[in-house]
Motif scaffolding. Structure first.
Motif, PDB file in Angstrom:
ATOM      1  N   ASP A 100     -28.510   3.441 -46.767  1.00 52.99           N
ATOM      2  CA  ASP A 100     -27.528   4.189 -47.547  1.00 52.99           C
ATOM      3  C   ASP A 100     -26.288   4.394 -46.682  1.00 52.99           C
ATOM      4  N   LEU A 102     -31.722  -2.089 -52.780  1.00 48.49           N
ATOM      5  CA  LEU A 102     -31.857  -1.283 -53.988  1.00 48.49           C
ATOM      6  C   LEU A 102     -32.366  -2.105 -55.166  1.00 48.49           C
ATOM      7  N   PRO A 107     -29.887   5.622 -57.347  1.00 50.78           N
ATOM      8  CA  PRO A 107     -29.567   4.240 -56.952  1.00 50.78           C
ATOM      9  C   PRO A 107     -28.083   3.923 -57.110  1.00 50.78           C
ATOM     10  N   HIS A 135     -35.022  10.411 -53.952  1.00 47.59           N
ATOM     11  CA  HIS A 135     -35.485   9.363 -54.871  1.00 47.59           C
ATOM     12  C   HIS A 135     -36.976   9.070 -54.665  1.00 47.59           C
ATOM     13  N   THR A 189     -37.911   2.662 -51.264  1.00 44.75           N
ATOM     14  CA  THR A 189     -36.642   3.374 -51.100  1.00 44.75           C
ATOM     15  C   THR A 189     -36.373   3.700 -49.632  1.00 44.75           C
ATOM     16  N   VAL A 214     -34.054   1.333 -47.708  1.00 45.09           N
ATOM     17  CA  VAL A 214     -32.661   1.143 -48.128  1.00 45.09           C
ATOM     18  C   VAL A 214     -31.700   1.737 -47.098  1.00 45.09           C
ATOM     19  N   LYS A 267     -32.276   9.208 -50.217  1.00 35.74           N
ATOM     20  CA  LYS A 267     -33.487   8.391 -50.213  1.00 35.74           C
ATOM     21  C   LYS A 267     -34.742   9.243 -50.379  1.00 35.74           C
ATOM     22  N   GLN A 286     -35.148  -0.977 -57.788  1.00 38.74           N
ATOM     23  CA  GLN A 286     -34.892  -0.964 -59.220  1.00 38.74           C
ATOM     24  C   GLN A 286     -35.911  -1.809 -59.975  1.00 38.74           C
TER      25      GLN A 286
END
Length: 515
Positions: free
Chosen positions: A506, A320, A436, A395, A501, A504, A392, A324
């Motif tokens: 999650d 993340l 996030p 985003h 993303t 990632v 995800k 970011q």
């Protein structure tokens, strides 16, 4: 507030009602008032006080450097704090008082260097309030309510910023307050906006402080016992890495920083590029200090704890962090350069004393109000979209729309169409403020929530420092002084963040099977 005897004995966080989540998030209305006034008007104030457009990024640099230091310290301190006001709320209140005072002083700065200093103080004060608010959601809400909790924060951020960003425009067009002033003076419309913002900042945070209560340390301990795997994770998180790990890593950073600094000096590049080289050198020295302290057995030192936790970030947090980084680089490009891009590329002027320039600058305030307003609306739709897809994909979609919105500014000639660009940015902004953090909190040890939230903010601050270091050089040397190209660069960065993303993990997504 949210606790009762039965839920305590069950060692499980109860679900909070809509209004309980509303009250615990309401302070963000005030925080965003300060943040939005800063973002929409500080570059304008700098130009009014005589700054050249290519020099504006470097004037922003002190603020993020301060944030880089303050955020993990405040996070670590709030993890260890407990008193009459609880754990996080003392920091909400102190930050609000300091930020409100800074908002009153900022538009009255008599010189450019004073305005830059006030930005430093104001940004640091806002961070004192804002950083613990992120950890507050992780403290108070069970896993399946965290997306809604951060979405509520996004709603208040958007709502506060709508009014704050548009205040100078409203003052001029609704209340006939002058938006021009003699050379070197900030217009009255901007001054009054900052005074109103300072009052609202304090009152909104005070509402959250008064209307919420936090779980006691004993309750938090009981909640953490509901998951044996989580307890094991927390024990592992407290382990300190060997001194050699820090000392070995420091060499690479110091050599890289020294080489970059020498290249800037040898080729006589822009002075702000020294920030990158010196920053890498400082990070290397920080690791040496950490290694030496660990070697001496001072591994409980707060400084060591923060650096150790930085090295031991959970996998999801590392992934993340990259998302970011590119998301916030794009945002800072927008905040720093939208005024210059719109007034020059669309309005055709760079004379900060002209009526046309100030009309363009006021319209930028409206644009910022639009993207924040749209973010406030979209905030409540994000959990719905995440439910039917996953966090995800939600985003990714939002960041793509935001990136396209920034790039589209280059192709627009009629200022009215800039509103459509800001709709895309608004979707991205709502998601950046919610998704996030909703993903992150499920991967963090509960007892280090504040510390890790502070460290996570590194990846907001570092791209700000990079933007301040590189964008002035980029606009002046590569873009031929055309600030609009900084927005195109930001749009590309946001699209890249969306793609990243997908990588990632999650770990706490209720719809994990759909990822």
């Amino acid at each position: 507030m949210a606790s009762n005897k039965n839920s305590y004995l069950m060692a499980k966080k109860p679900h909070l009602s809509f209004w309980q989540i509303w009250n615990m998030s309401f302070g963000f209305l005030g925080i965003q008032f300060g943040f939005a006034l800063q973002n929409a008007n500080v570059s304008r104030i700098f130009e009014t006080l005589g700054a050249n457009v290519e020099d504006i990024p470097i004037l922003w640099i002190a603020a993020p450097v301060t944030g880089l230091i303050i955020q993990p310290i405040i996070g670590h301190m709030s993890d260890k704090t407990w008193g009459k006001l609880g754990r996080r709320r003392p920091y909400f209140l102190v930050g609000a008082i300091l930020a409100s005072l800074a908002l009153f002083v900022m538009p009255n700065s008599p010189a450019l260097w004073i305005a830059a200093g006030m930005l430093w103080i104001m940004d640091a004060s806002i961070n004192i309030s804002m950083e613990p608010f992120r950890a507050f959601v992780g403290d108070m809400l069970p896993s399946d309510q965290r997306t809604s909790g951060f979405a509520m924060q996004s709603f208040f951020i958007g709502t506060g910023a709508v009014v704050a960003s548009a205040l100078p425009y409203m003052m001029t067009n609704w209340f006939d307050v002058s938006n021009t002033a003699p050379e070197g003076m900030v217009p009255l419309s901007v001054k009054l906006s900052f005074y109103i913002g300072g009052a609202i900042f304090f009152l909104a945070v005070l509402w959250t402080v008064v209307r919420t209560k936090e779980y006691s340390p004993e309750e938090m301990e009981a909640f953490s016992e509901e998951n044996a795997e989580r307890k094991k994770q927390e024990a592992e998180a407290d382990e300190v890495l060997p001194a050699a790990r820090f000392l070995k890593a420091s060499v690479t950073w110091i050599i890289t920083g020294a080489l970059l600094t020498l290249l800037v000096y040898y080729y006589k590049l822009e002075a702000e590029l020294y920030i990158l080289g010196v920053g890498l050198l400082v990070y290397g020295v920080v690791q040496i200090i950490t290694g030496l302290l660990v070697k001496k057995g001072s591994d409980k030192n707060g400084f060591v704890v923060v650096i150790n936790d930085l090295f031991k970030m959970p996998k999801t947090m590392k992934q993340l962090a990259i998302v970011q980084f590119f998301s916030w680089f794009a945002l800072f490009a927008m905040w720093i350069y939208t005024t210059a891009a719109v007034t020059n590329h669309i309005y055709g002027t760079d004379d900060s004393t002209s009526k046309l320039f100030n009309e363009g600058a006021d319209w930028v305030g409206v644009m910022f109000a639009v993207y924040n307003g749209f973010a406030a609306v979209v905030a409540f739709l994000l959990p719905v979209l995440a439910k039917y897809t996953n966090r995800k994909i939600t985003h990714l979609t939002a960041l793509f729309l935001g990136g396209l919105g920034l790039i589209s500014i280059y192709f627009i000639k009629d200022p009215s169409w800039l509103i459509l660009s800001m709709v895309g940015v608004g979707v991205a902004w709502a998601s950046i403020l919610a998704m996030p953090y909703a993903i992150l909190t499920g991967s963090l040890p509960q007892h280090k929530m504040g510390t890790y939230m502070g460290i996570f903010n590194f990846f907001i601050v570092i791209p700000q420092i990079l933007a301040a270091s590189l964008l002035g050089f980029f606009v002046k040397t590569i873009a031929g002084g055309e600030a609009v190209y900084a927005l195109i660069l930001g749009g590309g960065s946001m699209i890249l963040a969306g793609l990243l993303t997908l990588l990632v993990d999650d770990v706490d997504d209720p719809n994990r099977s759909k990822a």
